[in-house]
Motif scaffolding. Structure first.
Motif, PDB file in Angstrom:
ATOM      1  N   VAL A   1      44.675  62.456  51.417  1.00 53.10           N
ATOM      2  CA  VAL A   1      44.921  62.695  52.846  1.00 53.10           C
ATOM      3  C   VAL A   1      43.730  62.195  53.667  1.00 53.10           C
ATOM      4  N   LYS A   2      42.525  62.440  53.161  1.00 48.49           N
ATOM      5  CA  LYS A   2      41.315  62.007  53.863  1.00 48.49           C
ATOM      6  C   LYS A   2      41.319  60.498  54.085  1.00 48.49           C
TER       7      LYS A   2
ATOM      8  N   ILE B   1      48.145  68.423  54.919  1.00 44.87           N
ATOM      9  CA  ILE B   1      48.034  67.390  55.957  1.00 44.87           C
ATOM     10  C   ILE B   1      47.611  68.017  57.280  1.00 44.87           C
ATOM     11  N   VAL B   2      48.167  69.167  57.604  1.00 50.95           N
ATOM     12  CA  VAL B   2      47.792  69.862  58.841  1.00 50.95           C
ATOM     13  C   VAL B   2      46.330  70.274  58.790  1.00 50.95           C
ATOM     14  N   GLN B   3      45.888  70.833  57.667  1.00 52.42           N
ATOM     15  CA  GLN B   3      44.516  71.331  57.528  1.00 52.42           C
ATOM     16  C   GLN B   3      43.476  70.215  57.624  1.00 52.42           C
TER      17      GLN B   3
ATOM     18  N   THR C   1      45.122  66.295  60.929  1.00 48.37           N
ATOM     19  CA  THR C   1      45.990  65.132  61.132  1.00 48.37           C
ATOM     20  C   THR C   1      46.646  65.165  62.503  1.00 48.37           C
ATOM     21  N   ILE C   2      47.077  66.339  62.943  1.00 48.42           N
ATOM     22  CA  ILE C   2      47.781  66.425  64.230  1.00 48.42           C
ATOM     23  C   ILE C   2      46.891  65.956  65.370  1.00 48.42           C
ATOM     24  N   PHE C   3      45.631  66.351  65.340  1.00 46.59           N
ATOM     25  CA  PHE C   3      44.690  65.892  66.369  1.00 46.59           C
ATOM     26  C   PHE C   3      44.608  64.362  66.382  1.00 46.59           C
ATOM     27  N   GLU C   4      44.479  63.749  65.196  1.00 45.80           N
ATOM     28  CA  GLU C   4      44.378  62.288  65.112  1.00 45.80           C
ATOM     29  C   GLU C   4      45.664  61.604  65.587  1.00 45.80           C
ATOM     30  N   LEU C   5      46.813  62.192  65.279  1.00 47.79           N
ATOM     31  CA  LEU C   5      48.086  61.607  65.707  1.00 47.79           C
ATOM     32  C   LEU C   5      48.217  61.622  67.229  1.00 47.79           C
ATOM     33  N   ILE C   6      47.814  62.723  67.838  1.00 51.11           N
ATOM     34  CA  ILE C   6      47.895  62.820  69.303  1.00 51.11           C
ATOM     35  C   ILE C   6      46.948  61.814  69.948  1.00 51.11           C
ATOM     36  N   GLU C   7      45.732  61.725  69.407  1.00 49.02           N
ATOM     37  CA  GLU C   7      44.768  60.751  69.937  1.00 49.02           C
ATOM     38  C   GLU C   7      45.290  59.322  69.785  1.00 49.02           C
ATOM     39  N   LEU C   8      45.923  59.036  68.658  1.00 40.20           N
ATOM     40  CA  LEU C   8      46.494  57.713  68.423  1.00 40.20           C
ATOM     41  C   LEU C   8      47.593  57.417  69.433  1.00 40.20           C
TER      42      LEU C   8
ATOM     43  N   LEU D   1      55.434  68.058  60.938  1.00 40.09           N
ATOM     44  CA  LEU D   1      54.308  68.986  60.852  1.00 40.09           C
ATOM     45  C   LEU D   1      54.507  70.201  61.760  1.00 40.09           C
ATOM     46  N   CYS D   2      55.193  70.025  62.877  1.00 41.97           N
ATOM     47  CA  CYS D   2      55.448  71.151  63.788  1.00 41.97           C
ATOM     48  C   CYS D   2      56.552  72.070  63.277  1.00 41.97           C
ATOM     49  N   SER D   3      57.174  71.704  62.169  1.00 48.98           N
ATOM     50  CA  SER D   3      58.205  72.578  61.600  1.00 48.98           C
ATOM     51  C   SER D   3      57.594  73.747  60.831  1.00 48.98           C
ATOM     52  N   CYS D   4      56.255  73.726  60.661  1.00 50.77           N
ATOM     53  CA  CYS D   4      55.583  74.870  60.025  1.00 50.77           C
ATOM     54  C   CYS D   4      54.656  75.533  61.036  1.00 50.77           C
ATOM     55  N   ALA D   5      54.377  76.828  60.835  1.00 50.67           N
ATOM     56  CA  ALA D   5      53.582  77.601  61.792  1.00 50.67           C
ATOM     57  C   ALA D   5      52.185  77.011  61.979  1.00 50.67           C
ATOM     58  N   GLU D   6      51.560  76.576  60.870  1.00 46.46           N
ATOM     59  CA  GLU D   6      50.223  75.987  60.965  1.00 46.46           C
ATOM     60  C   GLU D   6      50.221  74.751  61.845  1.00 46.46           C
ATOM     61  N   GLY D   7      51.257  73.937  61.672  1.00 45.13           N
ATOM     62  CA  GLY D   7      51.365  72.710  62.448  1.00 45.13           C
ATOM     63  C   GLY D   7      51.526  72.983  63.934  1.00 45.13           C
ATOM     64  N   ARG D   8      52.365  73.958  64.266  1.00 43.43           N
ATOM     65  CA  ARG D   8      52.573  74.292  65.681  1.00 43.43           C
ATOM     66  C   ARG D   8      51.292  74.843  66.312  1.00 43.43           C
ATOM     67  N   ALA D   9      50.572  75.659  65.539  1.00 48.73           N
ATOM     68  CA  ALA D   9      49.316  76.220  66.053  1.00 48.73           C
ATOM     69  C   ALA D   9      48.305  75.112  66.351  1.00 48.73           C
ATOM     70  N   GLU D  10      48.210  74.128  65.444  1.00 49.72           N
ATOM     71  CA  GLU D  10      47.296  73.000  65.659  1.00 49.72           C
ATOM     72  C   GLU D  10      47.753  72.133  66.826  1.00 49.72           C
ATOM     73  N   PHE D  11      49.051  71.974  66.965  1.00 52.95           N
ATOM     74  CA  PHE D  11      49.595  71.134  68.038  1.00 52.95           C
ATOM     75  C   PHE D  11      49.223  71.704  69.404  1.00 52.95           C
ATOM     76  N   VAL D  12      49.443  72.991  69.621  1.00 51.11           N
ATOM     77  CA  VAL D  12      49.180  73.574  70.946  1.00 51.11           C
ATOM     78  C   VAL D  12      47.679  73.731  71.203  1.00 51.11           C
ATOM     79  N   ARG D  13      46.849  73.649  70.158  1.00 50.28           N
ATOM     80  CA  ARG D  13      45.400  73.715  70.346  1.00 50.28           C
ATOM     81  C   ARG D  13      44.865  72.482  71.059  1.00 50.28           C
ATOM     82  N   HIS D  14      45.557  71.354  70.906  1.00 44.90           N
ATOM     83  CA  HIS D  14      45.108  70.126  71.567  1.00 44.90           C
ATOM     84  C   HIS D  14      45.488  70.185  73.045  1.00 44.90           C
ATOM     85  N   ALA D  15      44.515  69.960  73.911  1.00 41.83           N
ATOM     86  CA  ALA D  15      44.732  70.121  75.351  1.00 41.83           C
ATOM     87  C   ALA D  15      45.771  69.149  75.919  1.00 41.83           C
TER      88      ALA D  15
END
Length: 405
Positions: A230-231, A266-268, A271-278, A298-312
Motif C-alpha cells: 500500500v505504501k 488502505i484507509v489507515q 489513502t483518502i487524503f491523497e485521493l482528495i488532494e489528487l 473506502l467510504c463504505s466502511c466507518a473508518e473510511g467515512r471518518a477519514e473522508f470528513v476529516r479532510h476540510a
C-alpha cells in the motif's frame, strides 16, 4: 486484361489487398497471414472465412511460397505503374532459438544480452509473441526477476519488464506460477521502491506489470496484502511518476480493497487524503473516474467515512465535480454523499453540505438528464435530511412537490 490489373488470386479474401505473406488454411483457401491470424484471434467461431467450415483447433497455416514468389515477381514487373514491391516475410521464430535464450537467462554473464535479444523479438512481429508464450519465455522472465529481487540486483530489470508487458498472456501456467509463488508481487513492490536509473520508465512498466499480475492471481492471495505494498501504491500517486502509473495504482487499489481487511489497511495509510488532494488538481477524466470509484469503496466502511470528513475540502471537492466530469463520476459522487449523509451525518457535516453546494448539486442531478436510479438516490439523500435543509430555497420545490421530477 490490362498489364497492371491485379490478378484475382493475388488478393486476400479478407483484406482485399495484395497478399504479402500468403498462407493456406486446411480448407485449401489462401489468405494473407496477418489478416487470417487476426480473424482467428478475434472471431467467435474458428471457421474459414470463405467456406465457413470449422477449422480444427491448433490447425496450421501453411506458407504458400509459390504464390508469394509469383506475387513478388508481378509486383517487381509492375513497379513502373506504382505497385509497391512485396518483401520476403521473415522466417517463423525457431523454438530452439528461444530455448537457447531461456537457458542463457540463468547465466549471470549472459542474461542481459539474452533479454535484449528477446525484447527485439517481442517487438518484431505479432507472430513472435505467440511463439515466445508457447516456449515459456514469460515464465522464465518472471523467475529471473524474482532472482534479481532475492539478490538485490537491478541490472536487466527494465528489459525484463518490457518483455513481460509485450508478451503478457495470463495462461494457466502463468496463473499457477503466480499463485504458487507470492514473491513476484514482493519483487515488483521492491522495484517500485528502488532508487534506480531511468526510474520513470521502469516504475511505469512495473506498475503495468503489477496490474496484470493482480488481475491474474487468485483473489485470495490479495487478502494478505502487506503494508509495504500500500505504501508503494501511495508513493506512486504522490510522486505522479506518469499518468499510466497513476492509473495502474488506482486500478490496483480498487481491486485490492475488495478482499480481506485490505480496505481498512488502505484507509489507515492515509489513502483518502491523497485521493482528495489528487482530485483537487483536476486530473484527466479517466483518472477522476478511478479516484471516485476508490473513494466510494473506502467510504463504505466507518473508518473510511471518518477519514473522508476529516479532510476540510472533501465534500466541496465531491460537490464541485458532480455534472462536470462524466456520468461514471456522477454515480460514484452521489454514492459518496449518500454514504456520508446516512452514516456520518452530524449537524456540522450536513450544514457543510448545504454551505459548499453539495445539496444544490443533488437538486441539479434530479433536474438534469441523469439515469432514473441516480435521481432516486439523490432524492433519497434530500428527503433524509429535509428537516434541516427545508429552509434552503434551492431545494424547497423538490421536497415539497407532490409530483416526482
Amino acid at each position: 486484361m490490362d498489364d497492371n490489373e491485379i490478378p484475382q488470386y493475388f488478393i486476400c479474401p479478407i483484406s482485399l489487398q495484395i497478399m504479402k505473406d500468403p498462407v493456406t488454411a486446411v480448407t485449401g483457401i489462401t489468405y494473407d497471414r496477418e489478416s487470417i491470424e487476426k480473424w482467428l484471434k478475434t472471431a467467435k467461431d474458428i471457421t474459414c472465412p470463405v467456406t465457413k467450415q470449422v477449422l480444427p483447433s491448433g490447425s496450421d497455416l501453411t506458407p504458400n511460397h509459390t504464390l508469394r514468389r509469383l506475387i513478388q515477381a508481378w509486383c517487381t514487373a509492375n513497379a513502373i505503374h506504382g505497385i509497391d514491391k512485396v518483401p520476403t516475410p521473415k522466417s517463423p521464430l525457431s523454438k530452439i532459438r528461444l530455448l537457447k535464450l531461456i537457458r542463457e537467462l540463468e547465466v549471470p554473464g549472459l542474461y542481459v544480452n539474452a533479454l535484449n535479444k528477446m525484447e527485439v523479438l517481442a517487438k518484431d512481429i505479432e507472430r513472435n509473441k505467440k511463439s515466445m508464450e508457447e516456449a515459456g519465455v514469460a515464465r522464465a522472465v518472471i523467475l529471473l526477476l524474482i532472482r534479481c529481487y532475492n539478490e538485490s540486483k537491478t541490472r536487466g530489470v527494465e528489459q525484463a519488464l518490457r518483455i513481460l508487458c509485450l508478451i503478457w498472456i495470463p495462461s494457466r501456467e502463468i496463473k499457477d506460477l503466480l499463485n504458487e509463488n507470492q514473491h513476484f508481487i514482493d519483487c515488483l513492490t521492491w522495484i517500485l521502491g528502488c532508487d534506480i536509473e531511468n526510474h520513470v520508465i521502469i516504475k511505469t512498466l512495473a506498475m503495468q506489470t503489477l496490474k496484470q499480475v493482480i488481475e491474474a492471481v487468485n483473489p485470495r492471495s490479495l487478502e494478505k496484502m502487506k503494508p509495504e505494498f500500500v505504501k508503494e501504491m501511495l508513493r506512486v500517486l504522490k510522486l505522479k511518476i506518469s499518468k499510466q502509473a497513476t492509473k495502474s495504482a488506482l486500478q490496483i487499489l480498487i481491486q485490492a480493497c475488495l478482499w480481506g481487511r485490505n480496505k481498512s489497511k488502505i484507509v489507515q495509510a492515509d489513502t483518502i487524503f491523497e485521493l482528495i488532494e489528487l482530485e483537487l488538481e483536476k486530473p484527466e477524466k479517466n483518472i477522476s473516474e478511478l479516484v471516485f470509484n476508490l473513494l466510494a469503496h473506502l467510504c463504505s466502511c466507518a473508518e473510511g467515512r471518518a477519514e473522508f470528513v476529516r479532510h476540510a475540502g472533501s465534500i466541496a471537492m465531491v460537490a464541485k465535480r458532480i455534472l462536470r466530469v462524466s456520468p461514471v463520476t456522477d454515480d460514484q459522487a452521489v454514492c459518496i454523499l449518500s454514504l456520508i449523509s446516512k452514516n456520518a451525518a452530524s449537524r456540522e457535516i450536513l450544514l457543510e453540505m448545504l454551505r459548499v453546494g453539495a445539496v444544490t448539486k443533488l437538486c441539479m442531478v434530479i433536474q438534469a438528464d441523469c439515469p432514473t436510479y441516480l435521481k432516486q438516490k439523490a432524492r433519497g439523500v434530500l428527503r433524509l435530511h429535509s428537516n434541516l435543509w427545508s429552509n434552503s430555497p434551492c431545494i424547497a420545490v423538490y421536497l415539497l412537490t407532490r409530483y416526482q421530477r
